[in-house]
Design a protein around this motif. Structure first.
Motif, mmCIF file in Angstrom:
data_model
loop_
_atom_site.group_PDB
_atom_site.id
_atom_site.type_symbol
_atom_site.label_atom_id
_atom_site.label_comp_id
_atom_site.label_asym_id
_atom_site.label_seq_id
_atom_site.Cartn_x
_atom_site.Cartn_y
_atom_site.Cartn_z
ATOM 1 N N ASP A 91 0.852 -1.185 0.000
ATOM 2 C CA ASP A 91 0.000 0.000 0.000
ATOM 3 C C ASP A 91 0.892 1.240 0.000
ATOM 4 O O ASP A 91 2.118 1.131 -0.103
ATOM 5 C CB ASP A 91 -0.962 -0.014 1.193
ATOM 6 C CG ASP A 91 -0.239 -0.043 2.533
ATOM 7 O OD1 ASP A 91 0.993 -0.179 2.545
ATOM 8 O OD2 ASP A 91 -0.918 0.069 3.573
ATOM 9 N N SER A 92 0.292 2.406 0.104
ATOM 10 C CA SER A 92 1.067 3.643 0.001
ATOM 11 C C SER A 92 2.112 3.756 1.115
ATOM 12 O O SER A 92 3.233 4.204 0.871
ATOM 13 C CB SER A 92 0.138 4.855 0.019
ATOM 14 O OG SER A 92 -0.641 4.877 1.187
ATOM 15 N N TYR A 96 6.114 3.871 0.371
ATOM 16 C CA TYR A 96 6.835 5.073 0.813
ATOM 17 C C TYR A 96 8.011 4.695 1.712
ATOM 18 O O TYR A 96 9.111 5.238 1.588
ATOM 19 C CB TYR A 96 5.879 6.015 1.548
ATOM 20 C CG TYR A 96 6.518 7.311 1.982
ATOM 21 C CD1 TYR A 96 6.761 8.317 1.063
ATOM 22 C CD2 TYR A 96 6.878 7.524 3.305
ATOM 23 C CE1 TYR A 96 7.345 9.507 1.450
ATOM 24 C CE2 TYR A 96 7.470 8.704 3.708
ATOM 25 C CZ TYR A 96 7.699 9.699 2.769
ATOM 26 O OH TYR A 96 8.289 10.877 3.158
ATOM 27 N N ILE A 101 7.985 5.533 -3.746
ATOM 28 C CA ILE A 101 7.153 6.677 -4.118
ATOM 29 C C ILE A 101 7.582 7.879 -3.294
ATOM 30 O O ILE A 101 8.203 7.732 -2.245
ATOM 31 C CB ILE A 101 5.642 6.388 -3.923
ATOM 32 C CG1 ILE A 101 5.334 6.013 -2.469
ATOM 33 C CG2 ILE A 101 5.167 5.317 -4.878
ATOM 34 C CD1 ILE A 101 3.853 5.870 -2.176
ATOM 35 N N ILE A 104 2.953 9.848 0.302
ATOM 36 C CA ILE A 104 1.915 8.877 0.648
ATOM 37 C C ILE A 104 0.570 9.282 0.054
ATOM 38 O O ILE A 104 -0.239 8.445 -0.305
ATOM 39 C CB ILE A 104 1.814 8.736 2.188
ATOM 40 C CG1 ILE A 104 3.089 8.093 2.717
ATOM 41 C CG2 ILE A 104 0.610 7.915 2.590
ATOM 42 C CD1 ILE A 104 3.143 7.954 4.205
ATOM 43 N N ILE A 108 -1.391 5.978 -6.859
ATOM 44 C CA ILE A 108 -0.375 4.966 -7.133
ATOM 45 C C ILE A 108 -0.887 3.995 -8.190
ATOM 46 O O ILE A 108 -2.023 3.520 -8.113
ATOM 47 C CB ILE A 108 -0.021 4.195 -5.848
ATOM 48 C CG1 ILE A 108 0.504 5.164 -4.806
ATOM 49 C CG2 ILE A 108 1.009 3.115 -6.132
ATOM 50 C CD1 ILE A 108 0.468 4.621 -3.417
ATOM 51 N N VAL A 124 -4.024 -0.248 -4.026
ATOM 52 C CA VAL A 124 -3.543 0.886 -4.818
ATOM 53 C C VAL A 124 -4.707 1.489 -5.612
ATOM 54 O O VAL A 124 -5.836 1.000 -5.551
ATOM 55 C CB VAL A 124 -2.403 0.448 -5.774
ATOM 56 C CG1 VAL A 124 -1.157 0.092 -5.000
ATOM 57 C CG2 VAL A 124 -2.837 -0.709 -6.645
#
Length: 161
Positions: A91-92, A96, A101, A104, A108, A124
């Protein structure tokens, strides 16, 4: 010595220029506004970029291309880069933490460049068709948030502030 005796250092403060206080001040007569014309009058205002009737620079310079105001800026992550992520939940926050990435809060998208070795759980905003096929083949799960819904939620949150 106390606070009432304090003075600025010599040369630290300059006297204000007194405009329109007679010829003896050196700034009498037209009061530094020049002779006649629009800018010598009171209440004058010109738009920024005005060049006295000449075609302004922002209109003279050629413009190219097209800017899509509805563009959705995705942060893309390839399947080959997911080896850096610890755990099976993608997940974000995990992306992160792995440095894949930049923020956050952004959207995505997972792209299919590379292979998935184990069954991962994805949360995502978008997944490409090739990535989806590879994830399903490896026994992974996917929860895809709608992009439009996510953008609307962000707008509502920013409007409340």
């Amino acid at each position: 010595m106390n606070l009432s005796n304090l003075k600025y250092a010599k040369g630290a403060r300059k006297n204000m220029k007194r405009i329109g206080r007679g010829e003896g001040s050196g700034h009498g007569g037209t009061s530094t506004q020049g002779n006649k014309g629009q800018n010598s009058r009171s209440g004058t205002h010109r738009q920024g970029g005005f060049e006295g009737g000449q075609m302004p620079l922002q209109r003279r310079v050629p413009k190219y291309g097209f800017v899509n105001i509805f563009r959705k800026p995705f942060q893309v992550v390839n399947l080959s880069a997911l080896d850096k992520v610890e755990g099976t939940k993608i997940d974000s926050a995990s992306l992160y933490a792995a440095g894949l990435i930049k923020s956050i809060s952004g959207l995505i998208k997972i792209l299919g460049n590379g292979d998935v070795k184990k069954g991962l759980s994805f949360e995502v905003h978008a997944i490409s068709e090739t990535a989806k096929a590879k994830i399903e083949k490896a026994g992974g799960q996917m929860k895809v948030f709608g992009v439009r819904k996510t953008l609307l939620v962000k707008k509502k949150k920013s409007a409340k502030k």
